[in-house]
Scaffold this active site. Structure first.
Site, mmCIF file in Angstrom:
data_model
loop_
_atom_site.group_PDB
_atom_site.id
_atom_site.type_symbol
_atom_site.label_atom_id
_atom_site.label_comp_id
_atom_site.label_asym_id
_atom_site.label_seq_id
_atom_site.Cartn_x
_atom_site.Cartn_y
_atom_site.Cartn_z
ATOM 1 N N SER A 44 0.854 -1.183 0.000
ATOM 2 C CA SER A 44 0.000 0.000 0.000
ATOM 3 C C SER A 44 0.891 1.234 0.000
ATOM 4 O O SER A 44 1.858 1.309 0.757
ATOM 5 C CB SER A 44 -0.899 0.012 1.238
ATOM 6 N N SER A 47 0.907 5.803 -0.851
ATOM 7 C CA SER A 47 0.149 6.987 -0.443
ATOM 8 C C SER A 47 -1.129 7.178 -1.250
ATOM 9 O O SER A 47 -2.135 7.655 -0.725
ATOM 10 C CB SER A 47 1.029 8.233 -0.549
ATOM 11 N N VAL A 69 -2.043 -2.289 -4.030
ATOM 12 C CA VAL A 69 -2.034 -3.293 -5.099
ATOM 13 C C VAL A 69 -2.341 -4.675 -4.545
ATOM 14 O O VAL A 69 -1.894 -5.041 -3.458
ATOM 15 C CB VAL A 69 -0.689 -3.295 -5.867
ATOM 16 N N ASP A 122 10.101 8.480 -10.715
ATOM 17 C CA ASP A 122 9.934 8.092 -9.305
ATOM 18 C C ASP A 122 10.697 6.811 -8.971
ATOM 19 O O ASP A 122 10.096 5.815 -8.544
ATOM 20 C CB ASP A 122 8.432 7.902 -9.020
#
Length: 483
Positions: free
Chosen positions: A141, A143, A147, A307
């Site tokens: 999990s 922010s 999934v 990212d």
């Protein structure tokens, strides 16, 4: 006459006040941390012994780390992203990193019944109609979303189902606007760096992350680019199941692997010395693959995954040979497309940094619209240091931690008055790559690795041409007259 549902009314009122409550909590805590440092600076300035000063700073950082940890942990949402950014050995004091790194994978999961409602509403069918199996417990999990692993009916394909947390968009946009105000204050009082432009770019990028259709398009575009421009792509990119993508749900191929920062533990389990030659070679190969993919995306395409924090990188076994390790790059919520002018300006900067060319850095900054004002005598050399601090992964000899806002840093000596918003994604990507390399104990320069890619990008643009046979072999270029 219908009766009032007081519980529903109470929940709606509570929901409407939640952003105000978060804003209040943020400002109370942020002000406490900031004033704590300002008061401490006065105290430590009265101490003359350097060793004692260092010990005092360590204690101050430890106290602040606890406060920052609890603020990010309690508020969650966007502040978990802040924790990810700060939990880098090269970006923050060691006490901060030690505390905040534990938060990077600790976003609270949304209960399954709430996730099921979102999933079935978005896809228009029940879970049982679409999936043969569906794990209620999430794989992870973050922010914005969590999934789950599942298997599709019919083709029996193992997939990952990404589902957005209900109501998270409003809260995160509140968080980032509070941070913008705080950044503006810091910019005017303590840090002569264009922080506000950076937070504006963050607002734009975070806003994009709530649209999973956009993410699916980005994933496919980057996958095509890397697979078409290499005999073998330097990283694995999951395939998207196109008929199972909505704004808040994304279904993609499941890739089996281990988190990149667990590679040392995995080697130890297999009897491989994590500090031996085999392990070092594996780490170099992993970083080389990852960095090569980023060099190609940023400099050749201009469209890149922005990212690369550890949670988005898996290490997998090769299909042809089990001893070969492959790198998988996940989560394409944060992507960026650089305008050609900025991409080619950055290509010039990469070459200047790789060559330690201070005047080249100055020219590249001007070309990219990055405006600075020097507050020191050796402006050119400090500009070079500033560029390498912001845009290269290499650590200075003997250092494992960069302190970009220390009194001796180039950022303190050169005020960055204008920082193009689009460049923030490049900066963040390089900072995260540097954090990975430091965490794995590998010191390398992305500028040196990307130099040839930067030359190729400039050559392909028509802005430069090879110059004579002898210089061509050394891969040097000259700028065409009038261009």
């Amino acid at each position: 006459m219908h009766g009032f549902d007081f519980k529903e009314i109470q929940e709606k009122i509570s929901e409407s006040f939640r952003p105000w409550q978060r804003s209040f909590q943020f400002w109370v805590r942020a002000t406490n941390i900031y004033t704590g440092y300002k008061v401490f600076q006065l105290r430590v300035s009265l101490v003359k012994d350097a060793k004692k000063q260092e010990e005092m700073w360590e204690r101050q950082h430890e106290q602040a780390a606890d406060k920052i940890y609890f603020m990010c942990s309690d508020l969650g949402g966007f502040f978990l992203k802040i924790a990810q950014l700060l939990a880098k050995p090269d970006m923050a004091p060691a006490a901060w990193v030690k505390k905040l790194v534990t938060l990077c994978d600790q976003a609270p999961a949304t209960p399954f019944d709430a996730i099921q409602l979102v999933l079935e509403k978005e896809l228009g069918k029940s879970i049982g109609e679409i999936f043969e199996t569906f794990d209620e417990k999430p794989l992870g999990s973050a922010s914005i979303a969590q999934v789950h692993r599942a298997r599709v009916k019919g083709n029996k394909m193992n997939v990952v189902v990404k589902v957005q947390h209900p109501g998270i968009e409003r809260l995160m946009m509140t968080d980032i606007r509070n941070l913008q105000l705080f950044a503006l204050y810091m910019q005017r009082t303590d840090i002569k760096f264009d922080l506000h432009s950076i937070t504006k770019e963050m607002e734009k990028q975070i806003g994009y992350e709530f649209d999973f259709k956009r993410e699916a398009n980005a994933m496919e575009r980057i996958r095509c680019f890397l697979y078409e421009n290499n005999k073998k792509s330097p990283v694995l990119v999951p395939r998207v199941l196109r008929d199972m993508v909505t704004k808040r749900v994304l279904v993609m191929e499941y890739i089996n692997g281990i988190p990149i920062l667990s590679i040392g533990d995995e080697m130890a389990k297999r009897g491989i010395n994590p500090h031996g030659k085999i392990a070092e070679a594996a780490k170099h190969n992993i970083l080389n693959s990852l960095s090569r993919a980023y060099g190609q995306m940023i400099l050749k395409s201009g469209f890149f995954h922005a990212d690369p924090h550890p949670g988005n990188i898996l290490i997998c076994k090769g299909q042809e040979a089990s001893h070969i390790l492959l790198v998988a790059l996940l989560d394409y919520g944060q992507v960026k497309e650089l305008p050609d002018k900025l991409r080619l300006g950055y290509a010039n900067l990469v070459i200047a940094m790789a060559d330690d060319n201070a005047s080249g850095v100055s020219q590249s900054f001007w070309e990219m619209g990055l405006h600075t004002v020097a507050k020191c005598e050796n402006e050119q050399q400090e500009l070079l240091r500033l560029a390498q601090t912001l845009f290269d992964t290499k650590m200075p000899a003997g250092q494992t931690v960069l302190q970009p806002f220390s009194d001796d840093s180039s950022i303190k000596k050169i005020a960055v008055e204008t920082f193009p918003e689009e460049l923030f994604s490049v900066l963040r990507t390089v900072v995260l790559l540097r954090g990975l390399s430091v965490g794995m104990g590998v010191n390398y320069s992305c500028a040196e690795q990307w130099r040839s890619m930067a030359e190729e990008a400039l050559f392909a643009s028509g802005r430069v041409t090879r110059d004579g046979k002898e210089r061509s072999r050394r891969r040097t270029f000259r700028i065409r007259a009038g261009i």
